[in-house]
Scaffold this active site. Structure first.
Site, mmCIF file in Angstrom:
data_model
loop_
_atom_site.group_PDB
_atom_site.id
_atom_site.type_symbol
_atom_site.label_atom_id
_atom_site.label_comp_id
_atom_site.label_asym_id
_atom_site.label_seq_id
_atom_site.Cartn_x
_atom_site.Cartn_y
_atom_site.Cartn_z
ATOM 1 N N SER A 224 51.757 14.297 72.436
ATOM 2 C CA SER A 224 53.219 14.220 72.477
ATOM 3 C C SER A 224 53.763 13.435 73.660
ATOM 4 O O SER A 224 54.961 13.297 73.807
ATOM 5 C CB SER A 224 53.811 15.637 72.506
ATOM 6 O OG SER A 224 53.390 16.324 73.663
ATOM 7 N N LYS B 67 59.856 23.249 74.533
ATOM 8 C CA LYS B 67 60.091 22.036 75.313
ATOM 9 C C LYS B 67 61.570 21.894 75.674
ATOM 10 O O LYS B 67 61.918 21.498 76.799
ATOM 11 C CB LYS B 67 59.612 20.823 74.527
ATOM 12 C CG LYS B 67 58.100 20.774 74.341
ATOM 13 C CD LYS B 67 57.678 19.592 73.504
ATOM 14 C CE LYS B 67 56.160 19.554 73.333
ATOM 15 N NZ LYS B 67 55.713 18.427 72.504
#
Length: 823
Positions: A697, A740
């Site tokens: 990511s 996140k």
């Protein structure tokens, strides 16, 4: 024995002599024995012989059952005997004392009317014919006879001594034959042997056989004797044990009463037919074993385990949906998705009489309440709760048990948990299933497949019990911090429920509703003496903890409680003053936290203080929750080296290579000279190099950092991003978006770029988090560059960026040591 007289001459031998037919008796020369005579013919023959010359011929009948034998029914070889005495008995019978003289052959019957009168002749051979060989054989036979006497105690000692003392081989052979030969045919055959040497050889052969038989009988007798002695000893000790147990009050009938109680418990345990038969068989074996044998202890432990495991005992489920909703709300704040799943299970259970227990897997960072949620589920359903941890388990026997052949064998943890619960339908929580490992002792994860498969666990087989056990009514709940370490076959058998980290507002509510009251009570304080306002709690959450859960938050609250308790204890000296102090309301605000917790550990704003070229902010997800990544890029004069530091994993290194390839493919558009990479070295570093970092990511962030450094265009400090990159610059979806975004909010980020494919995941993000952030979905790297860079590529800055305020020196945030970032 009396030596026989010399045989009469031929003239006397041809004179007719009375004959006594004998039943089951063979008379030998030299033999002295009383004889009872009852038949009329025999009595008359005996009286006639006694009145004439006291000599009579004795011959055995071929058939002892015949009462009136004919001459053909009598053996031809017999013995002439002298009558020593006759005595008439009251019943008409006659008792005569006879002495055998010599072997004779019946040559003819003179009369067989009132009595038997026969002519006879001496049989060839006799004592005078004993040869030297016969005397040698006599010595051997005497030695064997003495050995025979020692083995056979039935022969009286004086009689044995008389026979041993006979010096004549012929008389010795006849005496021994009369002693050791039992069958009539064998005795008659020996009587018909005239040669002394032949008789001695026959006696030696017979003695050897009898000695062998006697030795075998002696060994058998000794063995039986030893066994009987052992049995008698065991019986004696057993009776003593029973008496001791009775004195100790362990049972009115000692072991017999104990075995009876075990049998009654087995029959009442509710076992299946197969298990009950095995338990009863093991009990029967136990009854036959000595009380103190090691094998008996093993069997007793096995029976105890079969009885301790619940077979029919169960708790009745509380299927009241409203009650369950109330319990879950009391114990946990938020977690609506998890609560909804539990209520759905109760609803289905209410409609279906019997259903297979679900296998739930709670996945989330530490401290979010996975274990305590399992306790609440058990309390809401009215079931027993048992928990055990799988962290570090690497032996298959921990799950399936040990074989009973091993010393100290025990069932596996699942069966032990069933015994601990005492019911067949508990809630069993398997903590840290993602930390199961394997080695040469087997794979515990494979052993869990049977227990956690609803299609198989109705017949779970533990190696110790060796019987099928039904686990279908058990509700299994597992917990994990991440899914990537759980084997895929095991993961397929579980229903995964993600429990994300908490927002600051949720942490504040949890601290106010649960943590504060719990710690106040544990430290002996009161709510008046320990009053913390919301401002102080929020500052603890934001400046003293950085976590997805609330574990560290609870520790900080406990630390304040300890210090308050110490202040109260030091300032009060009497019980009255202490009681008054406990009732005095003391408010603790944010300004007092420094006195109790020290300087703040984390600043409110973790974002960069100014825009810099080559520095980009990424978002990562770890087992501890979400976190931010600072990716730094430096362009150096060199020869085309591509340097990656910061303990990056293979996947992250591949993402960096893909990002570099994307930049090279766009070099003309970016205004970079051809082959630029061969004249420079690119160094990418991610701080906190001791912490492993892994996952795809960071692809967008790596590409942004390198582009910014190559173009010398600063990156906006308030922008963070997450997403995987392709060689064409497309942004691919990632996981852990909620965590996140929470990390971005804690770090003071204003704008977050996410892949377009993750736009649907925003529904799970709390509204208060989305309100603080500007979330922009992007499809490719071009959109990222357009938003994240201070000015577009190819355009010059019209004016310099305004000077930033001076940055005060701050402590570096002490982040928890997470595992490698994923996704």
């Amino acid at each position: 024995m009396t030596p026989p007289k010399k045989a009469p001459g031929n003239k006397a031998a041809q004179t007719a002599s009375p004959l006594l037919p004998l039943r089951d008796i063979v008379f030998y020369p030299g033999m002295n024995a009383p004889l009872f005579v009852g038949r009329p013919k025999s009595i008359k023959a005996l009286e006639k012989a006694f009145s004439e010359n006291k000599s009579v011929v004795l011959a055995a009948q071929k058939d002892a059952m015949m009462n009136d034998p004919a001459p053909k029914d009598i053996y031809q070889i017999g013995c002439r005997a002298e009558i020593g005495q006759i005595l008439k008995m009251p019943d008409g019978a006659v008792k005569a004392l006879l002495t055998g003289m010599e072997r004779v052959r019946i040559t003819g019957f003179v009369n067989s009317g009132e009595m038997f009168l026969v002519n006879y002749a001496n049989l060839a051979g006799g004592a005078a014919q004993a040869s030297t060989a016969a005397h040698s054989l006599h010595k051997i036979a005497r030695t064997l006879f003495q050995k025979y006497i020692k083995l056979n105690r039935r022969l009286p000692g004086d009689a044995a001594g008389q026979i041993t003392g006979i010096e004549d081989p012929s008389q010795f052979a006849d005496a021994v034959a009369a002693t050791i030969m039992l069958a009539l045919e064998d005795r008659q055959e020996f009587l018909e042997m005239a040669d002394v040497k032949t008789r001695m050889e026959k006696i030696i052969e017979k003695l050897q056989n009898e000695i062998e038989v006697g030795q075998i009988e002696r060994r058998l007798q000794n063995r039986v004797k030893r066994q009987m002695e052992k049995s008698q000893r065991d019986y004696y000790l057993t009776e003593q044990m029973k008496a001791i147990q009775k004195e100790l009050g362990k049972g009115p009938e000692g072991e017999k009463g104990e075995f009876g109680e075990l049998r009654r418990r087995i029959l009442a345990a509710g076992m299946s037919t197969e298990v009950e038969a095995k338990a009863l068989k093991e009990l029967d074996r136990l009854e036959q074993m000595p009380p103190l044998s090691a094998e008996g202890t093993v069997s007793r432990n096995y029976i105890d385990w079969l009885l301790d495991v619940p077979w029919k005992q169960g708790t009745k489920d509380n299927l009241d949906i409203a009650h369950a909703r109330k319990i879950l709300a009391e114990d946990h704040y938020g977690l609506e998705k998890v609560k909804e799943r539990i209520l759905e299970y109760l609803a289905v259970r209410k409609l279906v009489e019997r259903m297979k227990g679900p296998i739930l897997c709670f996945v989330g960072p530490p401290g979010v309440g996975k274990t305590s949620l399992g306790k609440s589920i058990a309390r809401a359903m009215g079931r027993k709760f048992v928990r055990f941890s799988l962290g570090g388990v690497r032996d298959e026997a921990e799950i399936r048990g040990h074989r009973r052949t091993y010393i100290g064998a025990l069932p596996g943890r699942i069966i032990q948990s069933m015994k601990k619960a005492g019911t067949k339908n508990p809630v069993i929580m398997l903590d840290e299933i993602d930390k199961v490992s394997s080695d040469f002792r087997g794979d515990p994860a494979s052993a869990l497949l049977e227990a956690l498969d609803p299609e198989q666990n109705s017949a779970f087989n533990d190696h110790y019990l060796e019987v099928d056990y039904d686990l279908s009514e058990v509700m299994f709940i597992t917990t994990a911090n991440s899914l990537h370490t759980i084997p895929r076959p095991l993961l397929d058998r579980m229903e995964v429920i993600h429990i994300p980290g908490y927002t600051d507002g949720e942490k504040l509510a949890i601290a106010r509703k649960y943590l504060l009251s719990k710690q106040v009570k544990e430290h002996g304080l009161t709510e008046q003496a320990m009053a913390i306002n919301d401002g102080a709690l929020l500052k603890i959450i934001q400046n003293y903890t950085r976590e997805a859960g609330v574990r560290n938050l609870e520790r900080e609250i406990a630390s304040i409680c300890r210090k308050v308790a110490r202040d109260i204890a030091e300032t009060t000296s009497t019980k009255k003053a202490l009681s008054a102090r406990m009732k005095t309301k003391t408010s603790l605000g944010p300004e007092k936290l420094v006195d109790y917790l020290g300087e703040v550990k984390f600043k409110d704003d973790l974002a960069e203080s100014r825009d810099e070229a080559g520095v980009a902010t990424g978002l990562a997800w770890t087992e501890l929750g979400g976190s931010i990544l600072k990716i730094e890029t430096s362009i150096l004069a060199g020869k085309g080296q591509f340097i990656l530091t910061g303990k990056l994993g293979e996947v992250m290194k591949e993402s960096a290579q893909a990002a570099l390839s994307f930049i090279r493919s766009r070099s003309k558009r970016f205004g970079l000279p051809g082959g630029f990479q061969n004249k420079i070295d690119i160094h990418i570093h991610i701080p906190e190099g001791a912490t492993p970092k892994e996952g795809p990511s960071a692809g967008l962030t790596l590409a942004l950092a390198m582009t910014s450094a190559l173009m010398n265009i600063p990156v906006r400090r308030d922008v963070a991003m997450t997403g995987e990159i392709t060689l064409r610059g497309h942004a691919l979806a990632i996981g852990g978006l909620r965590e996140k975004l929470l990390a971005a909010g804690r770090a003071g980020i204003k704008t977050v770029l996410i892949p377009k494919e993750n736009e649907t995941d925003l529904a799970e993000v709390p509204d208060n988090v989305k309100e603080k952030l500007t979330i922009i979905p992007v499809r490719n790297m071009d959109e990222v560059l357009k938003i994240a860079l201070v000015h577009p590529i190819g355009a010059r800055a019209k004016k310099k960026a305004p000077p930033h305020k001076p940055v005060r020196k701050r402590l570096r945030p002490q982040r928890p040591q997470p595992g490698p970032p994923l996704n």
